[in-house]
Design a protein around this motif. Sequence first.
Motif, PDB file in Angstrom:
ATOM      1  N   LEU A 186      -5.893   8.706   0.217  1.00 30.18           N
ATOM      2  CA  LEU A 186      -5.036   8.599  -0.419  1.00 30.18           C
ATOM      3  C   LEU A 186      -3.789   9.092  -0.148  1.00 30.18           C
ATOM      4  O   LEU A 186      -3.390   9.702  -0.275  1.00 30.18           O
ATOM      5  N   ASN A 242      -4.572   3.196   1.505  1.00 27.41           N
ATOM      6  CA  ASN A 242      -5.699   3.810   0.928  1.00 27.41           C
ATOM      7  C   ASN A 242      -7.007   3.363   1.919  1.00 27.41           C
ATOM      8  O   ASN A 242      -7.005   2.164   2.471  1.00 27.41           O
ATOM      9  N   ALA A 270       0.874   2.396  -1.212  1.00 30.00           N
ATOM     10  CA  ALA A 270      -0.194   3.023  -1.418  1.00 30.00           C
ATOM     11  C   ALA A 270      -1.313   2.241   0.522  1.00 30.00           C
ATOM     12  O   ALA A 270      -1.083   1.442   0.675  1.00 30.00           O
ATOM     13  N   ARG A 328     -12.704   9.159   1.590  1.00 33.41           N
ATOM     14  CA  ARG A 328     -11.381   8.211   0.716  1.00 33.41           C
ATOM     15  C   ARG A 328     -10.171   9.706   1.070  1.00 33.41           C
ATOM     16  O   ARG A 328     -10.146  10.379   0.611  1.00 33.41           O
TER      17      ARG A 328
END
Length: 397
Positions: free
Chosen positions: A48, A77, A75, A46
Amino acid sequence: MRGKVGSLDLTSSTAYVSHEFSSIFDASSQASVRGLSTPLGFEDLRLLHLATQEIRLSDASASHPWVVGLTWLQADNTVQSRFLPTGSPSLIISSLHNDTMETALFGEITQPLGSGWSATFGARAYHARVDNEQNGQGRRRASKTGITPSLTLSWNPAEQAMVWLRYASAVRPGGINTDGDYTSRTFQSDDLKSLELGWRLTMADDRLRLNGSVFGLRWENVQSDVLGTDSLVRTINAGRARNIGAELGAELHLAPFMIAANLTFQHGRLYRPSAAANALGDDNRLPILPDYAGGLKLSYLKSIAGIDFRLFATARYLGAARLSFDPSLGRSMGDYWVSDAGLDGFIGNWKAGLTVANLFDQRENTFGFGNPFTLRSINQRTPLQPRTVTLRLQRNF
């Protein structure tokens, strides 16, 4: 940043976060389903990037005190999930990118009503949007626009007493699940409305302080995590819920002792489950939410040779709860006491302290699970932090 714009107070808050992490699990339970050999690993990577900006302008000294502000969040992601077969190239099963934007205009103004009474009106107008791209497919979008109001009626007859009645509302935007969700590719926003009657009271020449509230909450389209047949976690709307309860607190000063206590009673239940939640079981308790919680703290203050010492001990209780509506995730948690103790010394601008957290080294289950691929077959738990001794030395400038 804080400063003045004429006679007004301006506050600006800016933040940027970049966060990258990966998790690797034993996914051998999925090997036969995927036609792969064991042992089989699974990696979840992941990345971010998160940026936020909030600006507030206020005038607390006005005849009608007010605040108005603007907030923005962006954001990005990225999630990549892949199996790691032994002696073979990795097998990517999902490549996901979410682009989220939220912006809101909010404000609040207070109207004095006389005789210690006042009314405060507030509102937040928001727009939230999430764009989702998975595995090279076309972009999907979920969005939500609305207004959440609030209203507070307060009575402040003296400096030692205050009573208020507050209504407030809030919305958590919905989103898009990964492909393969057995209920829906999207989940809706959930909506919370609350009503609270609260009070603060000081008595006996400031030696006794009492505070508390009784509250009720109604929750629409409750978002909850479930475990799919592929052992990946997704989000559903579980239905309608309500929670009623009370919070009580007290602080008593009897020099050189001070005793503080707090207690929470609540009854949070899902009373109208959705079709997705109905398929998960008949336990309608709201996850993570214990019916009872409380704490007690005892302090002793003493001056010796010009040094002020404070000896303290605390005991906290968290009632029994469960992790999720999904029986696969619904491990029991809570129902334990934990105690801390410590000693602080103060002289001038210096402070030294010794604290022992989790004094009796308890190991009860607090929250969460580790490996979703073995959760159905192996008991998993997150114990309390072991007994921890902390020594601090501090100087104020």
